[in-house]
Write a protein that holds these residues in place. Structure first.
Motif, short mmCIF file in Angstrom:
data_model
loop_
_atom_site.label_atom_id
_atom_site.label_comp_id
_atom_site.label_asym_id
_atom_site.label_seq_id
_atom_site.Cartn_x
_atom_site.Cartn_y
_atom_site.Cartn_z
N MET A 1 0.84 -1.19 0.00
CA MET A 1 0.00 0.00 0.00
C MET A 1 0.88 1.25 0.00
O MET A 1 1.86 1.31 0.74
N PRO A 2 0.52 2.25 -0.81
CA PRO A 2 1.25 3.51 -0.75
C PRO A 2 1.14 4.15 0.63
O PRO A 2 0.13 4.00 1.31
N GLU A 3 2.21 4.83 1.03
CA GLU A 3 2.28 5.44 2.35
C GLU A 3 2.43 6.96 2.19
O GLU A 3 3.24 7.43 1.40
N ARG A 4 1.64 7.70 2.93
CA ARG A 4 1.74 9.16 2.90
C ARG A 4 2.92 9.58 3.78
O ARG A 4 3.09 9.08 4.89
N VAL A 5 3.72 10.54 3.29
CA VAL A 5 4.92 11.01 3.98
C VAL A 5 4.84 12.52 4.10
O VAL A 5 4.54 13.22 3.13
N ASP A 6 5.11 13.03 5.30
CA ASP A 6 5.14 14.48 5.52
C ASP A 6 6.55 14.98 5.27
O ASP A 6 7.49 14.60 5.96
N LEU A 7 6.72 15.84 4.27
CA LEU A 7 8.04 16.40 3.94
C LEU A 7 8.19 17.83 4.46
O LEU A 7 9.14 18.51 4.09
N GLU A 16 5.65 1.36 -2.99
CA GLU A 16 6.54 0.23 -2.77
C GLU A 16 7.22 -0.21 -4.05
O GLU A 16 6.67 -0.11 -5.14
N GLY A 17 8.41 -0.70 -3.89
CA GLY A 17 9.25 -1.23 -4.95
C GLY A 17 10.61 -1.50 -4.34
O GLY A 17 10.74 -1.56 -3.11
N ASP A 18 11.61 -1.60 -5.16
CA ASP A 18 12.97 -1.84 -4.68
C ASP A 18 13.41 -0.65 -3.82
O ASP A 18 13.55 0.46 -4.32
N ARG A 48 9.56 -1.35 -13.76
CA ARG A 48 10.95 -1.80 -13.82
C ARG A 48 11.48 -2.11 -12.42
O ARG A 48 12.67 -2.29 -12.23
N GLY A 49 10.58 -2.12 -11.42
CA GLY A 49 10.95 -2.51 -10.06
C GLY A 49 11.30 -1.38 -9.12
O GLY A 49 11.53 -1.62 -7.93
N TRP A 50 11.36 -0.14 -9.61
CA TRP A 50 11.73 0.99 -8.76
C TRP A 50 10.62 1.29 -7.75
O TRP A 50 9.44 1.11 -8.04
N SER A 51 11.01 1.77 -6.59
CA SER A 51 10.05 2.39 -5.68
C SER A 51 9.89 3.84 -6.16
O SER A 51 10.64 4.29 -7.03
#
Length: 191
Positions: A1-7, A16-18, A48-51
């Protein structure tokens, strides 16, 4: 699941990915990362596997759009941690070409502001593979302004505007989007 991040000045979504490879996606002036060009660029690198770390927001809603974009870019690059980073930015984000070049990162600049000296100067310093995508119907696409730099790979799309679309021609617009996606996927494979 995508995660929200406070920048801090902005939020981001971590996909998610590598964890050792992270694509950082930067919005355009009024073009969020959830719009088609950046959405499908993200899908290309993730295939291509990237996060991915997708900066949310529109710089055009802030009093100093370039300063906001710069602060969000710096925070996103910090949040990527020790991962190998590939930067993907739309339009206004290309003002970060110098910052990205100084950090020796590969990048994809989608519809960059080639009518702006700061962008051209930043592209001239690119040392890592850098994809530059634009269309001949975009007033900001000034192909002859591109610096002579072997790190640059140029994809010029005939009849395509600043949204990477051919107005009124859906099949041509989808074809242009497909060409951009293939080029970003190749970049992800090589980065």
């Amino acid at each position: 699941m995508p995660e929200r991040v406070d920048l801090g000045p902005c939020a981001a979504i971590r996909h998610e990915g590598d964890p050792a490879r992270c694509a950082v996606l930067l919005p355009g002036m009024i073009y969020p990362t959830r719009a088609p060009v950046l959405w499908f660029a993200r899908e290309a690198v993730m295939s291509r596997g990237w996060s991915a770390l997708e900066v949310l927001g529109e710089p055009g809603t802030h009093p100093e759009p370039v300063a906001w974009e710069r602060e969000c870019t710096e925070r996103a690059l910090e949040a990527a941690g020790q991962a190998r980073v590939l930067v993907i930015g739309k339009s206004l984000a290309s003002f970060m070409a110098g910052l990205v070049s100084d950090r020796d990162l590969p990048a994809a600049w989608l519809t960059p502001a080639l009518d702006q000296d700061d962008v051209i100067e930043g592209l001239s310093r690119a040392g890592q593979r850098t994809l530059v995508v634009g269309g001949t119907a975009d007033s900001m696409w000034v192909r002859e302004a591109l610096p002579d730099n072997q790190a640059l790979e140029v994809l010029e799309l005939p009849g395509v505007d600043h949204a990477l679309q051919v107005p009124g021609d859906i099949p041509a617009s989808l074809n242009a989007l497909g060409e951009m996606v293939k080029a970003v996927a190749r970049l992800a494979d090589a980065a």
